[in-house]
Design a protein around this motif. Structure first.
Motif, mmCIF file in Angstrom:
data_model
loop_
_atom_site.group_PDB
_atom_site.id
_atom_site.type_symbol
_atom_site.label_atom_id
_atom_site.label_comp_id
_atom_site.label_asym_id
_atom_site.label_seq_id
_atom_site.Cartn_x
_atom_site.Cartn_y
_atom_site.Cartn_z
ATOM 1 N N GLN A 19 -5.228 0.158 2.492
ATOM 2 C CA GLN A 19 -3.995 0.348 1.731
ATOM 3 C C GLN A 19 -2.867 0.857 2.616
ATOM 4 O O GLN A 19 -3.076 1.681 3.502
ATOM 5 N N HIS A 20 -1.676 0.321 2.353
ATOM 6 C CA HIS A 20 -0.473 0.749 3.067
ATOM 7 C C HIS A 20 -0.234 2.230 2.821
ATOM 8 O O HIS A 20 -0.310 2.708 1.698
ATOM 9 N N ASN A 29 6.579 5.119 -3.837
ATOM 10 C CA ASN A 29 5.510 4.286 -4.377
ATOM 11 C C ASN A 29 5.626 4.230 -5.892
ATOM 12 O O ASN A 29 6.036 5.198 -6.548
ATOM 13 N N SER A 31 3.559 2.574 -9.546
ATOM 14 C CA SER A 31 2.247 2.189 -10.045
ATOM 15 C C SER A 31 2.401 1.621 -11.447
ATOM 16 O O SER A 31 3.476 1.686 -12.049
ATOM 17 N N PRO A 157 -7.939 -1.639 -3.270
ATOM 18 C CA PRO A 157 -6.523 -1.240 -3.247
ATOM 19 C C PRO A 157 -5.556 -2.412 -3.249
ATOM 20 O O PRO A 157 -5.812 -3.464 -2.665
ATOM 21 N N SER A 159 -1.446 -2.935 -2.416
ATOM 22 C CA SER A 159 -0.319 -2.242 -1.789
ATOM 23 C C SER A 159 0.641 -3.279 -1.227
ATOM 24 O O SER A 159 0.340 -3.936 -0.234
ATOM 25 N N TYR A 171 4.529 -1.007 -4.399
ATOM 26 C CA TYR A 171 3.624 -0.934 -5.544
ATOM 27 C C TYR A 171 2.220 -0.653 -5.028
ATOM 28 O O TYR A 171 1.731 -1.326 -4.110
ATOM 29 N N GLN A 172 1.566 0.337 -5.620
ATOM 30 C CA GLN A 172 0.196 0.658 -5.245
ATOM 31 C C GLN A 172 -0.685 0.773 -6.480
ATOM 32 O O GLN A 172 -0.248 1.220 -7.539
ATOM 33 N N GLN A 223 -1.394 -10.537 -2.210
ATOM 34 C CA GLN A 223 -1.895 -9.729 -1.099
ATOM 35 C C GLN A 223 -2.916 -10.478 -0.253
ATOM 36 O O GLN A 223 -2.956 -10.327 0.970
#
Length: 315
Positions: A19-20, A29, A31, A157, A159, A171-172, A223
């Motif tokens: 994850q970033h 960040n 969510s 994850p 990210s 966005y995570q 991703q």
């Protein structure tokens, strides 16, 4: 001895993803929980995230949900990474009890050492969890197959930057369970939800609820450079209580796959972009007065009866 199957390369690649890491000096960040809160009430989001008025919001329900997630995910990890036999040998009830105790202790400390449940209530929720675990193990083959399926992982994850104009907004999220079906080269993203008695039409039709998995599908595809058409999504709803019915058998586990075609993907993209545009500059919170959404939900709000929100403040 049977030969162990070779792990598909795509599964290896996804497992290896890191994850970033957010640099809070110039990045923010976001969510799903932030997005859903803003969509329901911009003022509540502003108080919680922008203005920093953190209010303790854990309950026995969220504590129970976290512990049960851990237990079911633990079982699946052993089932797919070792064997079903070894998974069945786990004392999953004891593991769940340990997770429930640990999560309660953590939230108790976060609540300034103030209890938010009682021993009687905790025992009731523990018994409910044991009933769910026993049903899950008994009927696991109805929900999770090893024939052609791989467990990509639990808490995978996500990210990425969802809106290029706001390159410092990231966005995570974490996907509860991701499965890969090798024969068809398709994926399934599963989100575990705990519920008192299951989802009815109202919960299934709640577009904000649907948006969570539709976003996960969209971002998972982006991703890992996948086609969204090769990704299924499913809410895996476990019920604490079963109420008798003379008309049909009540099942402990309910599954629901929300519609996630182009129309829904466009709707969630527009809603998320609206959130980002109204809440952020590039990497900074936007200087704006976010107004409350006044409705019946106000009486359940964690900011109810405080001076922080004009919608609920009563002098």
């Amino acid at each position: 001895m049977s030969k162990k199957k070779k792990v598909p390369q795509i599964v290896k690649d996804i497992k290896a993803f890191k994850q970033h890491e957010i640099n809070y000096a110039f990045q923010k960040n976001i969510s799903y929980s932030q997005f859903s809160m803003f969509t329901e009430c911009p003022k509540k989001w502003s108080l919680q995230y922008k203005e920093g008025f953190k209010v303790f919001s854990s309950t026995i329900h969220t504590t129970f949900g976290s512990a049960l997630h851990e237990a079911l995910q633990h079982y699946l990890n052993v089932m797919y990474d070792v064997s079903t036999v070894k998974a069945d040998e786990l004392d999953l009830e004891e593991y769940f009890e340990e997770q429930l105790r640990n999560e309660y202790k953590k939230q108790y400390k976060a609540n300034k050492n103030q209890h938010f449940s009682s021993p009687t209530e905790l025992r009731e929720f523990y018994d409910d969890g044991v009933a769910i675990i026993r049903d899950f193990k008994k009927n696991k083959s109805k929900h999770f197959s090893k024939r052609g399926w791989w467990l990509v992982g639990c808490e995978i994850p996500i990210s990425l930057n969802p809106k290029p104009q706001y390159k410092n907004v990231i966005y995570q999220g974490f996907l509860d369970i991701v499965m890969y079906h090798e024969p068809t080269n398709t994926f399934k993203i599963i989100d575990i939800k705990t519920s008192t008695s299951g989802w009815r039409k109202k919960e299934k039709d709640d577009e904000i609820k649907q948006f969570q998995l539709i976003l996960y599908k969209k971002f998972f595809a982006e991703q890992f450079n996948l086609d969204v058409k090769d990704i299924e999504i499913e809410f895996f709803i476990v019920k604490r209580k079963l109420y008798e019915s003379e008309d049909f058998v009540i099942k402990r586990i309910q599954k629901f796959s929300p519609p996630s075609g182009k129309t829904k993907q466009n709707r969630v993209t527009l809603a998320l972009n609206k959130f980002i545009s109204e809440a952020f500059g590039d990497g900074e919170y936007k200087e704006a007065d976010h107004l409350p959404t006044i409705n019946d939900k106000c009486k359940w709000c964690i900011y109810n009866e405080t001076h922080l929100c004009p919608a609920t403040f009563k002098p």
